[in-house]
Scaffold this motif. Structure first.
Motif, PDB file in Angstrom:
ATOM      1  N   GLN A 154      15.168   2.563   1.453  1.00  0.00           N
ATOM      2  CA  GLN A 154      14.224   3.123   2.426  1.00  0.00           C
ATOM      3  C   GLN A 154      12.911   2.338   2.377  1.00  0.00           C
ATOM      4  OE1 GLN A 154      14.693   5.789   4.633  1.00  0.00           O
ATOM      5  NE2 GLN A 154      12.696   5.228   5.421  1.00  0.00           N
ATOM      6  N   ILE A 155      12.397   1.946   3.552  1.00  0.00           N
ATOM      7  CA  ILE A 155      11.138   1.200   3.632  1.00  0.00           C
ATOM      8  C   ILE A 155       9.979   2.180   3.793  1.00  0.00           C
ATOM      9  CG2 ILE A 155       9.800  -0.481   4.967  1.00  0.00           C
ATOM     10  CD1 ILE A 155      12.491  -1.693   5.865  1.00  0.00           C
ATOM     11  N   TYR A 156       8.930   1.988   2.978  1.00  0.00           N
ATOM     12  CA  TYR A 156       7.733   2.824   3.028  1.00  0.00           C
ATOM     13  C   TYR A 156       6.523   1.942   3.316  1.00  0.00           C
ATOM     14  CZ  TYR A 156      10.727   6.276   0.822  1.00  0.00           C
ATOM     15  OH  TYR A 156      11.760   7.136   0.540  1.00  0.00           O
ATOM     16  N   ASN A 157       5.773   2.294   4.357  1.00  0.00           N
ATOM     17  CA  ASN A 157       4.564   1.571   4.739  1.00  0.00           C
ATOM     18  C   ASN A 157       3.439   1.956   3.784  1.00  0.00           C
ATOM     19  OD1 ASN A 157       2.288   0.519   5.990  1.00  0.00           O
ATOM     20  ND2 ASN A 157       2.989   1.043   8.038  1.00  0.00           N
ATOM     21  N   MET A 158       2.708   0.968   3.252  1.00  0.00           N
ATOM     22  CA  MET A 158       1.638   1.217   2.285  1.00  0.00           C
ATOM     23  C   MET A 158       0.263   1.344   2.947  1.00  0.00           C
ATOM     24  SD  MET A 158       2.895   1.392  -0.761  1.00  0.00           S
ATOM     25  CE  MET A 158       1.448   1.071  -1.769  1.00  0.00           C
ATOM     26  N   SER A 159       0.173   1.349   4.245  1.00  0.00           N
ATOM     27  CA  SER A 159      -1.126   1.448   4.922  1.00  0.00           C
ATOM     28  C   SER A 159      -1.490   2.905   5.117  1.00  0.00           C
ATOM     29  CB  SER A 159      -1.055   0.748   6.270  1.00  0.00           C
ATOM     30  OG  SER A 159      -0.748  -0.605   6.065  1.00  0.00           O
ATOM     31  N   PRO A 160      -2.736   3.259   5.217  1.00  0.00           N
ATOM     32  CA  PRO A 160      -3.924   2.424   5.103  1.00  0.00           C
ATOM     33  C   PRO A 160      -4.308   2.184   3.644  1.00  0.00           C
ATOM     34  CG  PRO A 160      -4.581   4.667   5.545  1.00  0.00           C
ATOM     35  CD  PRO A 160      -3.065   4.648   5.538  1.00  0.00           C
ATOM     36  N   SER A 161      -5.352   1.387   3.450  1.00  0.00           N
ATOM     37  CA  SER A 161      -5.840   1.096   2.103  1.00  0.00           C
ATOM     38  C   SER A 161      -6.362   2.363   1.451  1.00  0.00           C
ATOM     39  CB  SER A 161      -6.967   0.062   2.173  1.00  0.00           C
ATOM     40  OG  SER A 161      -6.482  -1.149   2.677  1.00  0.00           O
ATOM     41  N   PRO A 162      -6.316   2.418   0.107  1.00  0.00           N
ATOM     42  CA  PRO A 162      -6.817   3.590  -0.609  1.00  0.00           C
ATOM     43  C   PRO A 162      -8.313   3.815  -0.374  1.00  0.00           C
ATOM     44  CG  PRO A 162      -5.526   2.172  -2.056  1.00  0.00           C
ATOM     45  CD  PRO A 162      -5.737   1.426  -0.772  1.00  0.00           C
ATOM     46  N   ASN A 163      -8.735   5.090  -0.482  1.00  0.00           N
ATOM     47  CA  ASN A 163     -10.154   5.407  -0.286  1.00  0.00           C
ATOM     48  C   ASN A 163     -10.957   5.113  -1.549  1.00  0.00           C
ATOM     49  OD1 ASN A 163      -9.985   7.657  -2.063  1.00  0.00           O
ATOM     50  ND2 ASN A 163      -9.394   9.009  -0.392  1.00  0.00           N
ATOM     51  N   VAL A 164     -12.262   5.329  -1.487  1.00  0.00           N
ATOM     52  CA  VAL A 164     -13.169   4.985  -2.577  1.00  0.00           C
ATOM     53  C   VAL A 164     -12.862   5.787  -3.840  1.00  0.00           C
ATOM     54  CG1 VAL A 164     -15.588   5.010  -3.324  1.00  0.00           C
ATOM     55  CG2 VAL A 164     -14.993   4.178  -1.038  1.00  0.00           C
ATOM     56  N   LYS A 165     -12.610   7.087  -3.709  1.00  0.00           N
ATOM     57  CA  LYS A 165     -12.318   7.901  -4.894  1.00  0.00           C
ATOM     58  C   LYS A 165     -11.038   7.408  -5.576  1.00  0.00           C
ATOM     59  CE  LYS A 165     -12.131  12.554  -6.704  1.00  0.00           C
ATOM     60  NZ  LYS A 165     -12.357  13.972  -6.439  1.00  0.00           N
ATOM     61  N   HIS A 166     -10.028   7.115  -4.792  1.00  0.00           N
ATOM     62  CA  HIS A 166      -8.767   6.568  -5.309  1.00  0.00           C
ATOM     63  C   HIS A 166      -9.036   5.290  -6.106  1.00  0.00           C
ATOM     64  CE1 HIS A 166      -4.329   5.631  -4.610  1.00  0.00           C
ATOM     65  NE2 HIS A 166      -4.799   4.509  -5.099  1.00  0.00           N
ATOM     66  N   GLN A 167      -9.783   4.381  -5.517  1.00  0.00           N
ATOM     67  CA  GLN A 167     -10.084   3.099  -6.164  1.00  0.00           C
ATOM     68  C   GLN A 167     -10.916   3.294  -7.430  1.00  0.00           C
ATOM     69  OE1 GLN A 167      -8.303   0.808  -5.538  1.00  0.00           O
ATOM     70  NE2 GLN A 167      -8.541  -0.169  -3.565  1.00  0.00           N
ATOM     71  N   SER A 168     -11.862   4.220  -7.385  1.00  0.00           N
ATOM     72  CA  SER A 168     -12.700   4.490  -8.552  1.00  0.00           C
ATOM     73  C   SER A 168     -11.867   5.011  -9.723  1.00  0.00           C
ATOM     74  CB  SER A 168     -13.800   5.489  -8.197  1.00  0.00           C
ATOM     75  OG  SER A 168     -14.575   5.797  -9.329  1.00  0.00           O
ATOM     76  N   ILE A 169     -10.968   5.944  -9.448  1.00  0.00           N
ATOM     77  CA  ILE A 169     -10.099   6.489 -10.490  1.00  0.00           C
ATOM     78  C   ILE A 169      -9.226   5.382 -11.072  1.00  0.00           C
ATOM     79  CG2 ILE A 169      -8.130   8.021 -10.897  1.00  0.00           C
ATOM     80  CD1 ILE A 169      -9.474   9.942  -8.805  1.00  0.00           C
ATOM     81  N   ALA A 170      -8.667   4.547 -10.217  1.00  0.00           N
ATOM     82  CA  ALA A 170      -7.826   3.438 -10.685  1.00  0.00           C
ATOM     83  C   ALA A 170      -8.623   2.495 -11.584  1.00  0.00           C
ATOM     84  CB  ALA A 170      -7.238   2.671  -9.499  1.00  0.00           C
ATOM     85  N   MET A 171      -9.849   2.181 -11.193  1.00  0.00           N
ATOM     86  CA  MET A 171     -10.692   1.284 -12.000  1.00  0.00           C
ATOM     87  C   MET A 171     -11.036   1.912 -13.344  1.00  0.00           C
ATOM     88  SD  MET A 171     -10.985  -1.567 -10.470  1.00  0.00           S
ATOM     89  CE  MET A 171     -12.297  -2.280 -11.414  1.00  0.00           C
ATOM     90  N   GLU A 172     -11.395   3.191 -13.338  1.00  0.00           N
ATOM     91  CA  GLU A 172     -11.766   3.863 -14.594  1.00  0.00           C
ATOM     92  C   GLU A 172     -10.577   3.939 -15.548  1.00  0.00           C
ATOM     93  OE1 GLU A 172     -14.741   4.436 -15.548  1.00  0.00           O
ATOM     94  OE2 GLU A 172     -15.788   4.210 -13.655  1.00  0.00           O
ATOM     95  N   LEU A 173      -9.402   4.314 -15.039  1.00  0.00           N
ATOM     96  CA  LEU A 173      -8.220   4.356 -15.903  1.00  0.00           C
ATOM     97  C   LEU A 173      -7.865   2.961 -16.419  1.00  0.00           C
ATOM     98  CD1 LEU A 173      -5.833   6.925 -14.167  1.00  0.00           C
ATOM     99  CD2 LEU A 173      -6.760   7.063 -16.482  1.00  0.00           C
ATOM    100  N   SER A 174      -7.930   1.968 -15.548  1.00  0.00           N
ATOM    101  CA  SER A 174      -7.646   0.591 -15.964  1.00  0.00           C
ATOM    102  C   SER A 174      -8.602   0.149 -17.060  1.00  0.00           C
ATOM    103  CB  SER A 174      -7.743  -0.371 -14.774  1.00  0.00           C
ATOM    104  OG  SER A 174      -6.732  -0.108 -13.849  1.00  0.00           O
ATOM    105  N   THR A 175      -9.869   0.505 -16.925  1.00  0.00           N
ATOM    106  CA  THR A 175     -10.866   0.156 -17.941  1.00  0.00           C
ATOM    107  C   THR A 175     -10.511   0.782 -19.282  1.00  0.00           C
ATOM    108  OG1 THR A 175     -12.602  -0.100 -16.288  1.00  0.00           O
ATOM    109  CG2 THR A 175     -13.313   0.337 -18.552  1.00  0.00           C
ATOM    110  N   GLU A 176     -10.153   2.062 -19.263  1.00  0.00           N
ATOM    111  CA  GLU A 176      -9.783   2.757 -20.509  1.00  0.00           C
ATOM    112  C   GLU A 176      -8.591   2.068 -21.174  1.00  0.00           C
ATOM    113  OE1 GLU A 176     -11.360   5.368 -22.007  1.00  0.00           O
ATOM    114  OE2 GLU A 176     -12.875   5.417 -20.435  1.00  0.00           O
ATOM    115  N   PHE A 177      -7.555   1.769 -20.381  1.00  0.00           N
ATOM    116  CA  PHE A 177      -6.379   1.092 -20.931  1.00  0.00           C
ATOM    117  C   PHE A 177      -6.734  -0.307 -21.433  1.00  0.00           C
ATOM    118  CE2 PHE A 177      -3.804   3.980 -18.070  1.00  0.00           C
ATOM    119  CZ  PHE A 177      -3.180   4.671 -19.097  1.00  0.00           C
TER     120      PHE A 177
END
Length: 190
Positions: free
Chosen positions: A30-53
């Motif tokens: 099954q093909i899943y479209n990844m658009s639209p880009s993530p919002n600011v809160k999404h990106q912030s959480i990803a950055m903070e978790l990445s930093t911790e790891f």
């Protein structure tokens, strides 16, 4: 944005020929479209978790990567790969799985951050696919309610280790000594 036309499923080789701005995942045909880009809160959480790891894993044999294609099989022939995902965060401890543009095989830990358009896929379809692929630890982050559900693979099935909220600390099962205080992850108001 229209899905690619032609045979189903799309191969990874065909996907790599598409416009760089077009992002798809293919799971169980099954093909899943990844658009639209993530919002600011999404990106912030990803950055903070990445930093911790990253802070914990620096100078160790594991790599923390964000939004990279993950081909859950270890196949290297792109024309034979017909399934891939693009998680928000992946941790890979087997350097042989890291290729130039993708991961070949199951990462050790995957984090998916929910959005309105991906919640069902992340909670059900990817959950089952990651479990089958042997991803050792799977985190599902709910940015609206500011909680993280942690699942650890035991005997081929995910066991729910808990739901952790903003004022709690997650003891990462895969990495002894790594604790993540969620106040550092859910610290911004958007």
């Amino acid at each position: 944005m229209a899905l690619p036309q032609g045979k189903n499923p799309l191969t990874y080789a065909e996907y790599l020929k598409l416009d760089e701005d077009i992002q798809y995942e293919v799971i169980d045909g099954q093909i899943y479209n990844m658009s639209p880009s993530p919002n600011v809160k999404h990106q912030s959480i990803a950055m903070e978790l990445s930093t911790e790891f990253n802070l914990f894993l620096r100078n160790r044999s594991c790599r923390v990567l964000g939004e990279i294609d993950v081909c859950l099989s270890d196949e290297d022939d792109h024309s034979k790969i017909n399934e891939w995902v693009k998680p928000d965060i992946v941790i890979v401890c087997d350097m042989n799985k890291i290729r130039t543009n993708h991961i070949a095989g199951a990462p050790d830990l995957i984090v998916e951050i929910l959005s309105k358009s991906t919640a069902k896929v992340d909670k059900m379809i990817k959950f089952n696919r990651y479990q089958r692929a042997g991803v050792k630890e799977y985190w599902i982050v709910d940015p609206i309610h500011e909680v993280i559900d942690v699942f650890v693979l035991k005997n081929g099935l995910y066991k729910h280790e808990g739901t952790f909220a903003q004022n709690e600390v997650i003891e990462v099962k895969m990495f002894e000594g790594l604790s993540i205080n969620l106040r550092n992850v859910f610290r911004e108001e958007f």
